[in-house]
Design an enzyme around this catalytic site. Structure first.
Site, PDB file in Angstrom:
ATOM      1  N   ASP A  51      29.868  30.201  13.847  1.00 25.86           N
ATOM      2  CA  ASP A  51      29.809  29.559  12.539  1.00 25.86           C
ATOM      3  C   ASP A  51      30.222  30.520  11.431  1.00 25.86           C
ATOM      4  O   ASP A  51      30.190  31.746  11.595  1.00 25.86           O
ATOM      5  CB  ASP A  51      28.379  29.091  12.238  1.00 25.86           C
ATOM      6  N   HIS A 193      27.591  33.994  14.811  1.00 20.26           N
ATOM      7  CA  HIS A 193      28.357  33.959  13.565  1.00 20.26           C
ATOM      8  C   HIS A 193      29.402  35.076  13.619  1.00 20.26           C
ATOM      9  O   HIS A 193      29.036  36.246  13.766  1.00 20.26           O
ATOM     10  CB  HIS A 193      27.434  34.149  12.371  1.00 20.26           C
TER      11      HIS A 193
END
Length: 242
Positions: A51, A193
């Site tokens: 993400d 991430h």
């Protein structure tokens, strides 16, 4: 049954060579390309997802590491970070990674009216469609927050996760990778991430360790397809357990 180390090394070498040939020809590998030559579906499939990107320094390093290992992942991108990183996103797409939407500026989607929702999701979808020439992008709402309005307006399957090491806490690569390695099981969706250097390091450590344990890495779409699960717009998915 996990293949012997010599056989696994041979398969990985062949897979890497095949991936290189595909990339040279401009074709993205399909789900079948990451599976053993026999064509049987492994019993240990996981989807590695990222993400908040792209970020040029860390996402580039991650793509390099994944390419070296012949591994594909799924990237949920922030729309405002698309301009200036078009080459990175085209590379993701060309190398067979899946690309999804993580809103335009990481805004919580719950409670939004239609206009505000579309400003976050549809604007990002349009940017990606114009850049890549295709559509069908999955949606991951920030913080995994979903309500009936999000489901109704999503226009795509909603993908959450089943294993979260909370790498945003910057715990260090070893702790993050240990969490992922100890928790991962067949059908899991792993969350990381790609904007943190430590998360990139942890991701590659996790890939190496889980591959040694007989895991195969596929995109989210491939994970569900290989488990014969149809993804439907507005439905929420956290895993693809058999």
């Amino acid at each position: 049954m996990k293949p012997s180390k010599p056989m696994r090394t041979l398969w990985l070498t062949a897979s890497a060579l095949f991936l290189f040939c595909l990339l040279r020809s401009g074709a993205a590998p399909s789900a079948a390309d990451v599976l053993p030559v026999s064509g049987t579906v492994p019993q240990k499939l996981v989807a590695l997802t990222f993400d908040d990107g792209p970020r040029r320094s860390t996402t580039t390093a991650l793509l390099d590491g994944l390419a070296q290992r012949g591994v594909k992942a799924t990237f949920f991108l922030i729309g405002r970070q698309i301009p200036g990183n078009e080459d990175l996103i085209r590379r993701m797409d060309a190398e067979g990674h899946q690309i999804g939407i993580h809103t335009y500026d990481h805004t919580i989607l719950t409670g939004l009216n239609e206009a505000d929702f579309q400003a976050q999701v549809e604007v990002t979808r349009t940017l990606l469609t114009q850049l890549l020439g295709h559509n069908g992008f999955l949606l991951r709402p920030p913080y995994g927050m979903v309500d009936d309005g999000v489901k109704a307006m999503a226009g795509a399957p909603i993908i959450l996760w089943s294993v979260d090491p909370e790498d945003w806490r910057e715990q260090g690569a070893d702790l993050v990778s240990q969490h992922l390695i100890s928790q991962a099981k067949d059908g899991d969706i792993l969350l990381l991430h790609d904007i943190f250097p430590g998360s990139v390091e942890a991701a590659l450590e996790t890939v190496d360790a889980l591959m040694d344990q007989g895991f195969y890495f596929v995109t989210v779409e491939e994970l569900f397809s290989l488990r014969h699960i149809s993804l439907e717009n507005g439905c929420v998915y956290r895993c693809a357990y058999p």
